[in-house]
Scaffold this motif. Structure first.
Motif, PDB file in Angstrom:
ATOM      1  N   UNK A 355      66.516   9.166 -62.959  1.00 25.45           N
ATOM      2  CA  UNK A 355      65.720   9.857 -61.931  1.00 25.45           C
ATOM      3  C   UNK A 355      65.776  11.377 -62.046  1.00 25.45           C
ATOM      4  N   UNK A 356      66.525  11.886 -63.016  1.00 25.35           N
ATOM      5  CA  UNK A 356      66.689  13.345 -63.175  1.00 25.35           C
ATOM      6  C   UNK A 356      67.221  13.974 -61.881  1.00 25.35           C
ATOM      7  N   UNK A 357      68.105  13.243 -61.242  1.00 30.59           N
ATOM      8  CA  UNK A 357      68.759  13.666 -60.006  1.00 30.59           C
ATOM      9  C   UNK A 357      70.207  14.007 -60.338  1.00 30.59           C
ATOM     10  N   UNK A 358      70.593  15.263 -60.142  1.00 27.49           N
ATOM     11  CA  UNK A 358      71.919  15.741 -60.535  1.00 27.49           C
ATOM     12  C   UNK A 358      72.822  15.877 -59.325  1.00 27.49           C
ATOM     13  N   UNK A 359      73.898  15.086 -59.329  1.00 20.84           N
ATOM     14  CA  UNK A 359      74.917  15.077 -58.288  1.00 20.84           C
ATOM     15  C   UNK A 359      76.268  15.215 -58.972  1.00 20.84           C
ATOM     16  N   UNK A 360      77.338  15.311 -58.182  1.00 22.41           N
ATOM     17  CA  UNK A 360      78.685  15.386 -58.763  1.00 22.41           C
ATOM     18  C   UNK A 360      79.508  14.234 -58.190  1.00 22.41           C
ATOM     19  N   UNK A 361      80.177  13.457 -59.034  1.00 23.04           N
ATOM     20  CA  UNK A 361      80.945  12.314 -58.530  1.00 23.04           C
ATOM     21  C   UNK A 361      82.156  12.747 -57.711  1.00 23.04           C
ATOM     22  N   UNK A 362      82.466  11.939 -56.700  1.00 20.39           N
ATOM     23  CA  UNK A 362      83.638  12.229 -55.881  1.00 20.39           C
ATOM     24  C   UNK A 362      84.922  12.216 -56.666  1.00 20.39           C
ATOM     25  N   UNK A 363      84.943  11.493 -57.782  1.00 20.87           N
ATOM     26  CA  UNK A 363      86.114  11.487 -58.662  1.00 20.87           C
ATOM     27  C   UNK A 363      86.480  12.901 -59.088  1.00 20.87           C
ATOM     28  N   UNK A 364      85.473  13.760 -59.225  1.00 22.47           N
ATOM     29  CA  UNK A 364      85.719  15.149 -59.606  1.00 22.47           C
ATOM     30  C   UNK A 364      86.410  15.953 -58.534  1.00 22.47           C
ATOM     31  N   UNK A 365      86.568  15.357 -57.332  1.00 22.21           N
ATOM     32  CA  UNK A 365      87.252  16.028 -56.223  1.00 22.21           C
ATOM     33  C   UNK A 365      88.430  15.179 -55.726  1.00 22.21           C
ATOM     34  N   UNK A 366      88.891  14.284 -56.595  1.00 22.84           N
ATOM     35  CA  UNK A 366      90.018  13.397 -56.289  1.00 22.84           C
ATOM     36  C   UNK A 366      89.723  12.456 -55.137  1.00 22.84           C
ATOM     37  N   UNK A 367      88.449  12.074 -54.984  1.00 19.63           N
ATOM     38  CA  UNK A 367      88.067  11.111 -53.947  1.00 19.63           C
ATOM     39  C   UNK A 367      86.977  10.192 -54.498  1.00 19.63           C
ATOM     40  N   UNK A 368      87.350   9.189 -55.282  1.00 23.55           N
ATOM     41  CA  UNK A 368      86.365   8.265 -55.844  1.00 23.55           C
ATOM     42  C   UNK A 368      85.595   7.531 -54.746  1.00 23.55           C
TER      43      UNK A 368
END
Length: 400
Positions: A355-368
């Protein structure tokens, strides 16, 4: 025989751990180059969208034009007195505490300031409590100075879990790092949260016979919506306040921040002197001279930012209408919804590809199990995303 490159294993590990935002930036650039900026929905970056106010622009021009000898030379490591006085005045009007320029240290952004704090208070093995989810650079800020990060989850609504914090405190605990409004959740801790934390910290100090600092990271402090400003100085006496002008004045790239101690903090003069020493020996030397001169000329450091509230309201409306599960942000410019599938990394990768939708995974903030999106983007992009967010969630519902 060709020798391989020798790199610090600690640094390579940290680079891998903190690579998510960088990865989304790089993926986004490729997608934009291939499909056009207008066809990519990039909600991954926390770059301020609002330009500096007119008063800042006028002060900048005045500083650049004024004929002052030695304007670009070395200045005091602690910062220009006029800039520190302006910060002290601002904080004294904002909180139920008194501040003086002698207890303010100008720093290279809030990140530089946090490194100064941990350099000043940590011995090897000292523990710093970090509350998940958090800005992942915090781990490196602590480990840079041989401290040990201790991760404690926030509650499901991202308030403080005081019981979990109490259990995590030990004789080695030197500090707890609080970020509110929070990156990535956008939630704001209440005064009750902070008062409760103060009681827990004082009890731990008495139990272990140690000193514990509340390090209060506040770069989003002027971006508040629908909630009163909490006061850490009312809650706890051993508070170190760190902030910057990156978000409220929109000058993130200028790297200007500060550390502040109120006039009543125990051993405040010694602690301030230690911050100044660390500021110098870490290689920062002093915060950017030009920006300090600009800050000093402003009538006030208070700003109104209705542009972010409007974006927050629109983004909340779109996500709620689509059916996402999230806590409404009360500050900053991030929202942290639950991922529609447990594997947040797979979810983020799939929506970027399909979908060309860019988000950041919660894993990157220590919260999967969550994902972060930034609404510090053009309003037109937010409006165009309405049907896309519906489509994405419906796709995962159909998949079961």
């Amino acid at each position: 025989m060709q020798m391989g490159m020798t790199l610090s294993s600690k640094i390579t590990e940290a680079m891998e751990r903190g690579s998510w935002v960088r990865k989304m930036f790089e993926d986004g650039k490729k997608l934009k180059d291939e499909y056009g900026v207008e066809n990519v929905f990039d909600f991954s970056l926390g770059n301020p969208i609002v330009d500096p106010p007119a008063a800042f622009q006028a002060a900048l021009k005045e500083v650049v034009d004024e004929p002052v000898a030695g304007k670009h030379g070395y200045i005091p490591n602690q910062g220009l007195p006029a800039a520190r006085a302006k910060v002290a005045e601002y904080l004294s009007g904002r909180y139920a505490a008194e501040f003086a320029l002698e207890r303010i240290v100008m720093t290279v952004g809030a990140g530089g300031g946090l490194n100064v704090v941990f350099k000043s208070i940590l011995d090897p093995g000292d523990e710093v409590v970090l509350l998940t989810p958090f800005f992942m650079e915090y781990i490196s800020y602590v480990e840079n100075h041989l401290g040990a990060p201790v991760m404690v989850p926030l509650a499901d609504d991202f308030s403080l879990d005081l019981g979990a914090i109490e259990q995590a405190l030990t004789a080695k605990t030197r500090a707890i790092l609080i970020n509110t409004p929070n990156n990535p959740t956008g939630t704001l801790l209440s005064q009750d949260d902070l008062d409760g934390l103060g009681r827990v910290l004082r009890a731990a100090e008495e139990k272990y016979g140690t000193s514990i600092y509340l390090v209060y990271d506040d770069p989003y402090g002027q971006l508040l919506y629908d909630a009163p400003l909490p006061d850490p100085f009312k809650a706890y006496g051993r508070t170190v306040f760190a902030s910057s002008f990156s978000k409220d004045l929109g000058i993130a790239g200028e790297r200007l921040g500060y550390l502040a101690l109120d006039t009543n903090v125990e051993d405040g003069d010694l602690l301030t002197a230690t911050f100044v020493f660390a500021n110098r020996t870490l290689g920062f030397v002093n915060a950017p001279n030009l920006m300090q001169r600009v800050i000093a000329k402003l009538d006030t450091l208070e700003v109104e930012l209705p542009e972010y509230r409007m974006r927050r309201d629109l983004m909340v409306e779109i996500l709620r209408e689509a059916g996402y599960d999230f806590v409404t942000p009360q500050g900053g410019f991030f929202i942290f919804p639950k991922s529609p599938i447990p594997d947040d990394v797979a979810f983020v990768a799939q929506v970027a590809k399909e979908h060309k939708l860019l988000l950041v995974p919660g894993t990157g903030f220590a919260r999967p199990g969550y994902f972060r999106l930034s609404y510090s983007v053009p309003v037109e992009q937010i409006e165009r995303s309405r049907e896309l967010f519906k489509k994405v969630l419906e796709q995962y519902r159909l998949q079961g």
